[in-house]
Design a protein around this motif. Structure first.
Motif, PDB file in Angstrom:
ATOM      1  N   SER A   4      19.228 -21.247 -36.634  1.00  0.00           N
ATOM      2  CA  SER A   4      18.877 -22.044 -37.623  1.00  0.00           C
ATOM      3  C   SER A   4      17.735 -23.098 -36.746  1.00  0.00           C
ATOM      4  O   SER A   4      17.677 -23.109 -35.526  1.00  0.00           O
ATOM      5  CB  SER A   4      20.247 -23.054 -37.737  1.00  0.00           C
ATOM      6  N   GLY A   5      16.745 -23.326 -37.529  1.00  0.00           N
ATOM      7  CA  GLY A   5      15.982 -24.121 -36.971  1.00  0.00           C
ATOM      8  C   GLY A   5      15.892 -25.821 -37.540  1.00  0.00           C
ATOM      9  O   GLY A   5      17.137 -26.146 -37.917  1.00  0.00           O
ATOM     10  N   ASN A   6      14.955 -26.234 -37.274  1.00  0.00           N
ATOM     11  CA  ASN A   6      15.228 -27.780 -37.607  1.00  0.00           C
ATOM     12  C   ASN A   6      15.205 -27.865 -38.909  1.00  0.00           C
ATOM     13  O   ASN A   6      14.906 -27.176 -39.780  1.00  0.00           O
ATOM     14  CB  ASN A   6      13.901 -28.583 -37.236  1.00  0.00           C
ATOM     15  N   ILE A   7      15.532 -29.053 -39.418  1.00  0.00           N
ATOM     16  CA  ILE A   7      15.574 -29.468 -41.018  1.00  0.00           C
ATOM     17  C   ILE A   7      14.509 -29.325 -41.378  1.00  0.00           C
ATOM     18  O   ILE A   7      13.444 -30.041 -40.868  1.00  0.00           O
ATOM     19  CB  ILE A   7      16.490 -30.819 -41.254  1.00  0.00           C
ATOM     20  N   GLN A   8      14.107 -28.562 -42.442  1.00  0.00           N
ATOM     21  CA  GLN A   8      12.700 -28.639 -43.163  1.00  0.00           C
ATOM     22  C   GLN A   8      12.440 -29.483 -44.270  1.00  0.00           C
ATOM     23  O   GLN A   8      13.526 -29.461 -45.198  1.00  0.00           O
ATOM     24  CB  GLN A   8      12.223 -27.063 -43.284  1.00  0.00           C
ATOM     25  N   PHE A  54      18.854 -35.051 -48.410  1.00  0.00           N
ATOM     26  CA  PHE A  54      19.133 -33.929 -47.830  1.00  0.00           C
ATOM     27  C   PHE A  54      19.880 -33.037 -48.779  1.00  0.00           C
ATOM     28  O   PHE A  54      20.853 -33.477 -49.379  1.00  0.00           O
ATOM     29  CB  PHE A  54      20.062 -34.421 -46.489  1.00  0.00           C
ATOM     30  N   LEU A  55      19.296 -31.807 -48.800  1.00  0.00           N
ATOM     31  CA  LEU A  55      19.941 -30.936 -49.745  1.00  0.00           C
ATOM     32  C   LEU A  55      21.051 -30.304 -49.334  1.00  0.00           C
ATOM     33  O   LEU A  55      21.844 -29.309 -50.172  1.00  0.00           O
ATOM     34  CB  LEU A  55      19.028 -29.832 -50.422  1.00  0.00           C
ATOM     35  N   GLY A  56      21.388 -30.387 -47.867  1.00  0.00           N
ATOM     36  CA  GLY A  56      22.385 -29.524 -47.417  1.00  0.00           C
ATOM     37  C   GLY A  56      21.978 -28.208 -46.428  1.00  0.00           C
ATOM     38  O   GLY A  56      20.544 -27.962 -46.351  1.00  0.00           O
ATOM     39  N   SER A  57      22.666 -27.229 -46.317  1.00  0.00           N
ATOM     40  CA  SER A  57      22.330 -26.090 -45.863  1.00  0.00           C
ATOM     41  C   SER A  57      22.262 -24.890 -46.648  1.00  0.00           C
ATOM     42  O   SER A  57      22.635 -24.925 -47.611  1.00  0.00           O
ATOM     43  CB  SER A  57      23.341 -25.682 -44.564  1.00  0.00           C
ATOM     44  N   THR A  58      21.342 -23.962 -46.347  1.00  0.00           N
ATOM     45  CA  THR A  58      21.269 -22.737 -46.875  1.00  0.00           C
ATOM     46  C   THR A  58      21.150 -21.642 -45.978  1.00  0.00           C
ATOM     47  O   THR A  58      20.735 -21.604 -44.977  1.00  0.00           O
ATOM     48  CB  THR A  58      19.899 -22.827 -47.783  1.00  0.00           C
ATOM     49  N   ILE A  59      21.888 -20.369 -46.722  1.00  0.00           N
ATOM     50  CA  ILE A  59      21.856 -19.237 -45.711  1.00  0.00           C
ATOM     51  C   ILE A  59      20.943 -18.360 -46.353  1.00  0.00           C
ATOM     52  O   ILE A  59      21.180 -17.909 -47.478  1.00  0.00           O
ATOM     53  CB  ILE A  59      23.306 -18.670 -45.554  1.00  0.00           C
ATOM     54  N   PHE A  60      19.996 -17.815 -45.416  1.00  0.00           N
ATOM     55  CA  PHE A  60      19.009 -16.731 -45.878  1.00  0.00           C
ATOM     56  C   PHE A  60      19.382 -15.536 -45.210  1.00  0.00           C
ATOM     57  O   PHE A  60      19.586 -15.542 -43.769  1.00  0.00           O
ATOM     58  CB  PHE A  60      17.710 -16.955 -45.748  1.00  0.00           C
ATOM     59  N   MET A  61      19.379 -14.236 -45.987  1.00  0.00           N
ATOM     60  CA  MET A  61      19.363 -12.996 -44.898  1.00  0.00           C
ATOM     61  C   MET A  61      18.231 -12.378 -45.177  1.00  0.00           C
ATOM     62  O   MET A  61      17.630 -12.048 -46.271  1.00  0.00           O
ATOM     63  CB  MET A  61      20.588 -12.391 -45.395  1.00  0.00           C
ATOM     64  N   LYS A  62      17.609 -11.843 -43.891  1.00  0.00           N
ATOM     65  CA  LYS A  62      16.375 -10.950 -43.860  1.00  0.00           C
ATOM     66  C   LYS A  62      16.824  -9.551 -44.798  1.00  0.00           C
ATOM     67  O   LYS A  62      17.726  -9.059 -44.465  1.00  0.00           O
ATOM     68  CB  LYS A  62      15.946 -10.651 -42.537  1.00  0.00           C
ATOM     69  N   LYS A  63      15.787  -9.231 -45.490  1.00  0.00           N
ATOM     70  CA  LYS A  63      16.023  -8.104 -46.319  1.00  0.00           C
ATOM     71  C   LYS A  63      15.686  -6.802 -45.674  1.00  0.00           C
ATOM     72  O   LYS A  63      16.132  -5.573 -45.928  1.00  0.00           O
ATOM     73  CB  LYS A  63      15.117  -8.142 -47.626  1.00  0.00           C
ATOM     74  N   VAL A  74      18.990 -14.985 -50.742  1.00  0.00           N
ATOM     75  CA  VAL A  74      19.632 -16.209 -50.838  1.00  0.00           C
ATOM     76  C   VAL A  74      21.290 -15.964 -50.863  1.00  0.00           C
ATOM     77  O   VAL A  74      21.831 -15.668 -51.953  1.00  0.00           O
ATOM     78  CB  VAL A  74      19.140 -17.205 -51.986  1.00  0.00           C
ATOM     79  N   ILE A  75      21.937 -16.130 -49.907  1.00  0.00           N
ATOM     80  CA  ILE A  75      23.392 -15.939 -49.668  1.00  0.00           C
ATOM     81  C   ILE A  75      24.129 -17.221 -50.175  1.00  0.00           C
ATOM     82  O   ILE A  75      25.228 -17.036 -50.767  1.00  0.00           O
ATOM     83  CB  ILE A  75      23.790 -15.282 -48.270  1.00  0.00           C
ATOM     84  N   ASP A  76      23.615 -18.125 -49.619  1.00  0.00           N
ATOM     85  CA  ASP A  76      24.348 -19.464 -50.085  1.00  0.00           C
ATOM     86  C   ASP A  76      23.171 -20.569 -50.556  1.00  0.00           C
ATOM     87  O   ASP A  76      22.315 -20.892 -49.570  1.00  0.00           O
ATOM     88  CB  ASP A  76      25.259 -20.089 -49.076  1.00  0.00           C
ATOM     89  N   LYS A 213      17.787 -24.559 -42.820  1.00  0.00           N
ATOM     90  CA  LYS A 213      17.872 -23.076 -43.140  1.00  0.00           C
ATOM     91  C   LYS A 213      18.522 -22.400 -42.097  1.00  0.00           C
ATOM     92  O   LYS A 213      18.163 -22.591 -40.949  1.00  0.00           O
ATOM     93  CB  LYS A 213      16.404 -22.670 -43.340  1.00  0.00           C
ATOM     94  N   ILE A 214      19.401 -21.656 -42.577  1.00  0.00           N
ATOM     95  CA  ILE A 214      20.018 -20.722 -41.545  1.00  0.00           C
ATOM     96  C   ILE A 214      19.799 -19.321 -41.816  1.00  0.00           C
ATOM     97  O   ILE A 214      20.100 -18.833 -42.913  1.00  0.00           O
ATOM     98  CB  ILE A 214      21.555 -20.954 -41.689  1.00  0.00           C
ATOM     99  N   LEU A 215      19.205 -18.349 -40.847  1.00  0.00           N
ATOM    100  CA  LEU A 215      18.978 -17.163 -41.097  1.00  0.00           C
ATOM    101  C   LEU A 215      19.915 -16.307 -40.307  1.00  0.00           C
ATOM    102  O   LEU A 215      20.466 -16.583 -39.232  1.00  0.00           O
ATOM    103  CB  LEU A 215      17.645 -16.750 -40.285  1.00  0.00           C
ATOM    104  N   THR A 216      20.250 -15.138 -41.210  1.00  0.00           N
ATOM    105  CA  THR A 216      21.012 -14.086 -40.801  1.00  0.00           C
ATOM    106  C   THR A 216      20.305 -12.750 -40.893  1.00  0.00           C
ATOM    107  O   THR A 216      19.372 -12.858 -41.550  1.00  0.00           O
ATOM    108  CB  THR A 216      22.335 -14.256 -41.615  1.00  0.00           C
TER     109      THR A 216
END
Length: 612
Positions: A4-8, A54-63, A74-76, A213-216
């Motif tokens: 996860s990076g900084n809040i963007q 602040f919109l909260g967190s989101t989980i992205f997964m690399k395709k 977009v997982i979450d 943004k949280i990357l998985t």
């Protein structure tokens, strides 16, 4: 491994990806009016006050494993991102409808701003290919692109009022957003002012809305992160911080054991207030109380600061003001507890109105906090009349899709009249009535699809109490009374043929989905019977099983459902007639000068209106 990076900011997050895709396993879009209204309210607050959100967190997964590929699933966060892209597209479309989309350069920047182009920079990852940056799931992907994301043009199809059922929530959300933004534009005096408003809203959304943004890289990893984030327990809310605020001010000047004892007493008083509202939301209670007793609107994030300012209103008197406010909170919590469990209200007249209101929305509690306050100057007949008028306003407001924030604002204005130097009941009554939607507007909404289950249950239950057998009436309890689709929501070929005789079953699917959501196709039914009959034929639903395996409408204690047994066949024409019957009953019941005694059963109404 998840990173996860900084809040963007939203613009930073979006311009750093080429494509966001909703996996096909994700549930469909399902945001309702209240969530759309809250989102719009946050955008407007950031636009007008310059605050971040602040919109909260989101989980992205690399395709893919390709480091240069910036496509993510977009997982979450799919509900938020669908809404965000739809909101941006509508801002663009509204800008395109103005005489010019260009904001002239200021002397400082020398740059002309094209609002529609700025929006398209977020909507599309490539100007050359027209590649959309956001792709919905397989059900909505094509529909969302064609009706929302595509640049407006003569050949772009307009948003249909009727379509397949899976797009209903998206279509409603689109209409809601466009209506909210159009209302804002109507407040602007010139085209230039409208364009600057649209740019301000877009700027607020892209620059001041922030997200983590949280990357998985794999599905197992994504779900592990998702479950961890959603099961870690609740963070401290405003109510917890308010308790600490009272401890701070009410123990000022104390030392040693005196501080400990004072804090224990405050904690016990606070627990008494929160225990009163039991399974209710303490933060919502505090916000509703502040709205009812103050002149300015209050967001959840403002609860702590607003209470702090009330305590410090008179410098040097913080301890006394804290004591006064804590006592008020405890007293109001007792009233709020009754509104959360309206069956406990002593006055049967007020109790019945509050039971119905409790099914429909939360904001009525703002007004009823003052109506039920024994310290107010209201007489018992006045409390009863105001509770009735509150129900009329709310049920018509919900039926006609009124803005939730506007209703809350109206309640606050009425509540302000309780604090006027000269108490004027007539002024309170008239102000409450002033925003009740008119009959003509109500009638329109009995000609369209209705998917608000709680509203249908309240309306049909009240009609049933007026036309049913007094010894067989049942309480308004959502866990025991289900809303029944006579022609089932999930169609069978048999039901398609019954409603659209002579037409191919595949051809009528969209029409079927629309027609079964009409008021006239709905009734209320005991839970046990409803669960057993589901998609059975009309006669089987009416008569039950000849072998006694299940019961039908004939066995129900609900009169308006039991009388359907006498109907020969279920048709679309009959549904339309029943629409009119329900509308007629509604206008007799939920009117300032109600005429409940003239409400008749469907069979009796049909005899009088046989020529319709």
């Amino acid at each position: 491994m998840a990173t996860s990076g900084n809040i963007q900011s939203l613009i930073s997050l979006l311009t750093d990806v080429d494509s966001l895709e909703i996996p096909d396993f994700q549930r469909n879009y399902s945001w309702e009016d209240s969530q759309i209204d809250d989102f719009h309210k946050d955008v407007m607050y950031s636009h007008k006050n310059g605050g971040s959100h602040f919109l909260g967190s989101t989980i992205f997964m690399k395709k893919s494993e390709n480091p240069d590929d910036k496509t993510y699933q977009v997982i979450d966060g799919q509900q938020r991102f669908t809404t965000i892209f739809m909101y941006i597209a509508i801002l663009r479309d509204l800008a395109r409808e103005l005489p010019s989309q260009d904001i002239p350069p200021t002397s400082a920047s020398g740059i002309t701003i094209n609002v529609a182009s700025k929006a398209n920079n977020l909507l599309f990852s490539s100007d050359e290919t027209g590649e959309a940056r956001f792709k919905s799931n397989y059900l909505l992907k094509s529909f969302f692109y064609e009706h929302v994301i595509r640049e407006p043009s003569p050949d772009r199809p307009s948003m249909p009022t009727r379509h397949k059922y899976f797009s209903l929530d998206l279509r409603k959300a689109y209409g809601r957003i466009r209506s909210l933004l159009t209302d804002e534009l109507n407040k602007c005096e010139s085209s230039d002012e409208k364009l600057r408003f649209l740019w301000g809203a877009l700027k607020a959304l892209q620059d001041r809305f922030q997200i983590l943004k949280i990357l998985t890289t794999t599905y197992p990893e994504s779900f592990d992160v998702f479950m961890t984030l959603n099961n870690r327990g609740l963070a401290l809310g405003p109510s917890d911080l308010v308790k600490s605020l009272f401890m701070k001010y009410m123990t000022a000047g104390l030392t040693g054991d005196a501080v400990v004892e004072a804090n224990q007493n405050i904690a016990m008083e606070w627990k008494e207030a929160t225990d009163n509202i039991d399974n209710g939301d303490p933060d919502q209670f505090l916000r509703h109380m502040l709205v009812a007793t103050q002149s300015e609107s209050v967001q959840a994030k403002q609860i702590f600061s607003r209470i702090d300012s009330l305590v410090k209103f008179t410098e040097g008197n913080e301890k006394a003001e804290s004591r006064k406010l804590l006592t008020q909170i405890k007293d109001k919590s007792v009233i709020y507890a009754n509104l959360l469990k309206p069956q406990s209200i002593d006055d049967s007249f007020i109790r019945n109105h509050c039971i119905a209101l409790h099914q429909l929305l939360d904001s009525y509690r703002i007004f009823m906090l003052l109506v039920l306050d024994s310290s107010s100057s209201l007489t018992t007949p006045q409390r009863r009349e105001l509770s009735k008028l509150c129900e009329i306003l709310c049920i018509r407001w919900v039926l006609t899709g009124g803005n939730a924030q506007d209703l809350e604002n109206h309640f606050q204005v009425v509540c302000n009249l309780f604090r006027s130097e000269r108490f004027d009941y007539v002024a309170i009554r008239e102000k409450l009535i002033s925003n009740i939607p008119a009959d003509a507007r109500v009638r329109i909404f009995f000609e369209t699809e209705i998917t608000k289950t709680n509203l249908v249950r309240v309306v049909l239950h009240r009609i049933n109490t007026l036309v049913g057998d007094n010894d067989r009436l049942i309480n308004l309890d959502a866990s025991k009374i289900h809303v029944e689709h006579v022609a089932p929501a999930t169609p069978t070929d048999e039901w398609k043929l019954a409603l659209f005789p002579g037409r191919p079953t595949a051809e009528v699917t969209p029409e079927y989905s629309a027609v079964v959501e009409q008021w006239g196709n709905k009734t209320i039914l005991d839970k046990t019977i409803n669960l057993s009959i589901k998609q059975k034929s009309f006669r089987e639903k009416c008569d039950g099983s000849s072998a006694g395996e299940w019961q039908g409408y004939r066995s129900s204690p609900i009169a308006i459902t039991r009388e359907l047994v006498d109907v020969t066949e279920w048709t679309t024409a009959l549904m339309r007639k029943r629409n009119r019957w329900i509308c007629d009953a509604f206008l007799k019941i939920w009117s300032i000068n109600s005429d409940e005694e003239s409400v008749s059963s469907f069979a009796e109404w049909t005899e009088v209106n046989s020529s319709d």
